[in-house]
Design a protein around this motif. Sequence first.
Motif, PDB file in Angstrom:
ATOM      1  N   LEU A  18      33.421 -95.049  79.191  1.00  9.05           N
ATOM      2  CA  LEU A  18      34.614 -94.810  80.016  1.00  9.05           C
ATOM      3  C   LEU A  18      34.929 -93.320  80.067  1.00  9.05           C
ATOM      4  O   LEU A  18      35.259 -92.771  81.122  1.00  9.05           O
ATOM      5  CB  LEU A  18      35.816 -95.581  79.455  1.00  9.05           C
ATOM      6  CG  LEU A  18      35.723 -97.102  79.564  1.00  9.05           C
ATOM      7  CD1 LEU A  18      36.934 -97.759  78.900  1.00  9.05           C
ATOM      8  CD2 LEU A  18      35.633 -97.538  81.024  1.00  9.05           C
ATOM      9  N   LEU A  40      35.362 -92.207  87.627  1.00  7.28           N
ATOM     10  CA  LEU A  40      36.740 -92.709  87.551  1.00  7.28           C
ATOM     11  C   LEU A  40      37.656 -91.539  87.853  1.00  7.28           C
ATOM     12  O   LEU A  40      37.641 -90.535  87.146  1.00  7.28           O
ATOM     13  CB  LEU A  40      37.035 -93.218  86.140  1.00  7.28           C
ATOM     14  CG  LEU A  40      36.619 -94.642  85.814  1.00  7.28           C
ATOM     15  CD1 LEU A  40      36.876 -94.930  84.349  1.00  7.28           C
ATOM     16  CD2 LEU A  40      37.355 -95.649  86.684  1.00  7.28           C
ATOM     17  N   LEU A  76      42.081 -99.117  85.788  1.00  4.03           N
ATOM     18  CA  LEU A  76      40.940 -99.689  85.071  1.00  4.03           C
ATOM     19  C   LEU A  76      41.030-101.212  85.085  1.00  4.03           C
ATOM     20  O   LEU A  76      42.126-101.763  85.247  1.00  4.03           O
ATOM     21  CB  LEU A  76      40.911 -99.187  83.624  1.00  4.03           C
ATOM     22  CG  LEU A  76      40.149 -97.869  83.499  1.00  4.03           C
ATOM     23  CD1 LEU A  76      41.078 -96.719  83.802  1.00  4.03           C
ATOM     24  CD2 LEU A  76      39.509 -97.735  82.139  1.00  4.03           C
ATOM     25  N   TYR A 121      40.388 -98.533  74.942  1.00  2.00           N
ATOM     26  CA  TYR A 121      41.454 -98.100  75.859  1.00  2.00           C
ATOM     27  C   TYR A 121      42.525 -97.310  75.090  1.00  2.00           C
ATOM     28  O   TYR A 121      43.011 -96.277  75.548  1.00  2.00           O
ATOM     29  CB  TYR A 121      42.114 -99.320  76.530  1.00  2.00           C
ATOM     30  CG  TYR A 121      41.389 -99.854  77.755  1.00  2.00           C
ATOM     31  CD1 TYR A 121      40.017 -99.748  77.870  1.00  2.00           C
ATOM     32  CD2 TYR A 121      42.092-100.483  78.780  1.00  2.00           C
ATOM     33  CE1 TYR A 121      39.356-100.258  78.983  1.00  2.00           C
ATOM     34  CE2 TYR A 121      41.452-100.989  79.896  1.00  2.00           C
ATOM     35  CZ  TYR A 121      40.079-100.876  79.992  1.00  2.00           C
ATOM     36  OH  TYR A 121      39.437-101.370  81.089  1.00  2.00           O
TER      37      TYR A 121
END
Length: 455
Positions: A21, A30, A36, A57
């Motif tokens: 990520l 992103l 997300l 996260y």
Amino acid sequence: VDLHVTLAGRGDLSARIYRQLLDAVMDGRLRPGERLPPTRELAQRLAVSRNTVAVAYDRLTAEGFLVGRVGAGTFVHETATSGVRGRAAPTGRDVRPRRWWRTPPPPANTWRRLVANELRAPDAYSAHYLDPAGDPGLRAAIARHIGVSRWVHAGPDDVLVTQGAQQALDLIGRVTIEPGTCVTIEEPGYPQARLLFESLGARVVGVPVDAEGLDVTALPRTARLVYTTPSHQYPLGMPMSLARRTALLDWAGRHGALVVEDDYDSEFRFSERPLEPLQSLDRSGRVVYVGSFAKTTLPMLRLGFLVAPESLRQALRGARQLADWHGDPITQAAMARFIDEGLLARHIRRATREYAARHDRITAALARDFTDWLRVVPSAAGLHLCAHATGTSDDLDRVLALAADAGVGVGALAGSDGGAPARPGVVIGYGAVDPTLIDEGMAVLAASFRAVDPT
Ligand SMILES: Cc1ncc(COP(=O)(O)O)c(C=O)c1O
């Protein structure tokens, strides 16, 4: 977003998801503001527990790359950009350039207006060559300006406008130097002056400086021209003491030498009462005063000036005419307006406050954290300061290389010929540094000294 995440890679499952990520944020797949997938959905896709995804996260959120909005989901933080790869972005506070950088610098707009006015003026276009001494309005404005700010005694006729201080030195050299003439410069000193005088055929001798400035007792008797930077010695930064100024003028009188006083950056002065320029102490017409707009405005304008004794004036005008006749009258007239409207003085006042704060901050850090390695050269003007190193120049080179690797550019002191100086040291410029980064930069420099430990 349809984000492709796999469980390939090293570390535990959360760490692998975190890494991918993070990479996606950093390389722009992103984008800031993008949502997300919910933790539950991504966990299902990857066949891992929801907690595994939540840990990744949470870490990215704590580091400022993601932001959770209650009821809406998790989003890429607006300030997450590829410029901070590998570093945790500060949370909560935006990283933005200072206000000054977000709009064109105010002097640019002012300058545009002034130049446009000059271009529109009915007499802007002459079919003739103009006065080699420069725009009369600018000469008058300079005479007033240096009279007030520097106590230089000059009327408009005493001023000759040049393309920067460099051309002033060139003209002075042309009218006074024969091949083999002995010219002195300060050591360490301004390399562009050394090179220029050498190019004109002079025999250039470096004369040492100490805490009071140029060592007058070390001047060779044969010197015909003595180049000096008394307000803010280049590059060390100390002012020449009054005793030395008097001794230098006395010496020049006895030996029939000309003194060239380069006052390149003394407008930015942090002390109450500067010492008088050599030019105003001089009673026998031995000093040429040289000034520049390179530091107070922009070097690319190529504007400077000289104030010469009567005996050299005609020759200097002639030399200017032979060199390029005169500079650009539009730029000169715009600078005259800049001075006459009080804008130069205002700019200098504001900039001085800013530079003084930077100067003090750096000096305080040097006095607090660097006493094992550096001895500050006291200075009260200009855009840079110097400190002598207690260790060897090899050690210092290693320190500065480490600091440079960490993004902090600090120069090594050099001799006037670019070689090793008598005493190694650092040159810290603060004309173009962001003041909010000074402490951080000084901490990096201190860490680099500790790592090399040159004691
Ligand atoms: C000692 C010294 N003199 C003069 C100048 C300015 O020269 P110029 O007006 O030619 O840009 C500088 C600029 O760095 C300087 O360091």
